[in-house]
Design a protein around this motif. Structure first.
Motif, PDB file in Angstrom:
ATOM      1  N   ASN A  44       0.857  -1.183   0.000  1.00  0.00           N
ATOM      2  CA  ASN A  44       0.000   0.000   0.000  1.00  0.00           C
ATOM      3  C   ASN A  44       0.900   1.243   0.000  1.00  0.00           C
ATOM      4  N   PRO A  45       0.848   2.110  -0.950  1.00  0.00           N
ATOM      5  CA  PRO A  45      -0.089   2.108  -2.095  1.00  0.00           C
ATOM      6  C   PRO A  45       0.426   1.235  -3.239  1.00  0.00           C
ATOM      7  N   LYS A  62       6.622   6.583   2.123  1.00  0.00           N
ATOM      8  CA  LYS A  62       6.623   5.365   2.922  1.00  0.00           C
ATOM      9  C   LYS A  62       5.620   4.412   2.304  1.00  0.00           C
ATOM     10  N   ASN A  64       3.506   0.720   2.933  1.00  0.00           N
ATOM     11  CA  ASN A  64       3.168  -0.364   3.862  1.00  0.00           C
ATOM     12  C   ASN A  64       3.286  -1.690   3.127  1.00  0.00           C
ATOM     13  N   GLU A 119       6.245  -0.442   7.774  1.00  0.00           N
ATOM     14  CA  GLU A 119       6.111   0.801   7.016  1.00  0.00           C
ATOM     15  C   GLU A 119       7.512   1.116   6.523  1.00  0.00           C
TER      16      GLU A 119
HETATM   17  C1  LIG Z   1       0.576   2.571   6.655  1.00  0.00           C
HETATM   18  O1  LIG Z   1      -0.151   2.034   7.735  1.00  0.00           O
HETATM   19  C2  LIG Z   1      -0.264   2.926   8.832  1.00  0.00           C
HETATM   20  C3  LIG Z   1      -0.915   2.187   9.971  1.00  0.00           C
HETATM   21  O2  LIG Z   1      -1.934   1.321   9.544  1.00  0.00           O
HETATM   22  C4  LIG Z   1      -1.039   4.161   8.377  1.00  0.00           C
HETATM   23  O3  LIG Z   1      -1.153   5.077   9.442  1.00  0.00           O
HETATM   24  C5  LIG Z   1      -0.295   4.808   7.218  1.00  0.00           C
HETATM   25  O4  LIG Z   1      -1.037   5.901   6.718  1.00  0.00           O
HETATM   26  C6  LIG Z   1      -0.061   3.821   6.094  1.00  0.00           C
HETATM   27  N1  LIG Z   1       0.811   4.413   5.079  1.00  0.00           N
HETATM   28  C7  LIG Z   1       0.561   4.308   3.773  1.00  0.00           C
HETATM   29  C8  LIG Z   1       1.580   4.910   2.857  1.00  0.00           C
HETATM   30  O5  LIG Z   1      -0.424   3.737   3.327  1.00  0.00           O
END
Ligand SMILES: *[C@@H]1O[C@H](CO)[C@@H](O)[C@H](O)[C@H]1NC(C)=O
Ligand SMILES: *[C@@H]1O[C@H](CO)[C@@H](O)[C@H](O)[C@H]1NC(C)=O
Length: 155
Positions: A44-45, A62, A64, A119
């Protein structure tokens, strides 16, 4: 909308945003016993997952990354590292937390399906190109889970 509905909506949006991506298993010398099953890898993304293309990630940002796995081994401690992999060398990706127990259940037990997530900082200093990323997670006896997937970095 009730706050419960809003919560559910957020949960659905968060779920939809996390895309299942293609991956391959790591290869080993013939006859090496495998010690782990990777079930699913999510990024994600990653809008590109819908077209089975490498995820495009902006630098800096960043991402996930999470995956579901079942280890055949026991481990009180688990280490993890991602590498840019090529035929000649695996370059460890600097700046990530290598203690996998920070985000997965430890000790890991054989046959127990669980999830690891991170992350991952995508640094501006990484050259912008398509990478094969090898992800490894291993115990003190160097029994490991490992898979390879692609990421495309752009400025
Ligand atoms: C990644 O996950 C965290 C916690 O679930 C969230 O706060 C954050 O926005 C996410 N980052 C992305 C780039 O999706
Ligand atoms: C799996 O575990 C066995 C026994 O510890 C070891 O010999 C083998 O190298 C491991 N395989 C991988 C792929 O890590």
């Amino acid at each position: 909308m009730t706050s419960y509905n809003i919560l559910v909506l957020f949960a659905i949006v968060a779920f939809v945003n996390s895309e299942i991506v293609n991956f391959e298993e790591c290869t080993y010398p013939e006859g090496t016993p495998l010690n782990c099953t990777i079930h699913e890898v999510r990024v994600n993304p990653c809008k590109e997952a819908a077209e089975s293309k490498p995820c495009r990630l902006k630098q800096p940002s960043k991402a996930n990354i999470s995956f579901d796995y079942t280890a055949d081994f026991q481990g009180d401690t688990l280490e993890t590292t991602a590498y840019w992999t090529s035929k000649v060398i695996d370059l460890p990706l600097l700046g990530m937390d290598t203690n996998a127990c920070a985000t997965t259940t430890c000790p890991v037990q054989p046959g127990q399906k669980q999830t690891y997530h991170i992350e991952l900082p995508i640094s501006k200093t990484f050259p912008s190109k398509t990478y094969k990323v090898k992800w490894r997670l291993w115990n003190a006896q160097e029994q490991e889970c490992c898979f390879i997937f692609q990421l495309k970095l752009h400025k």
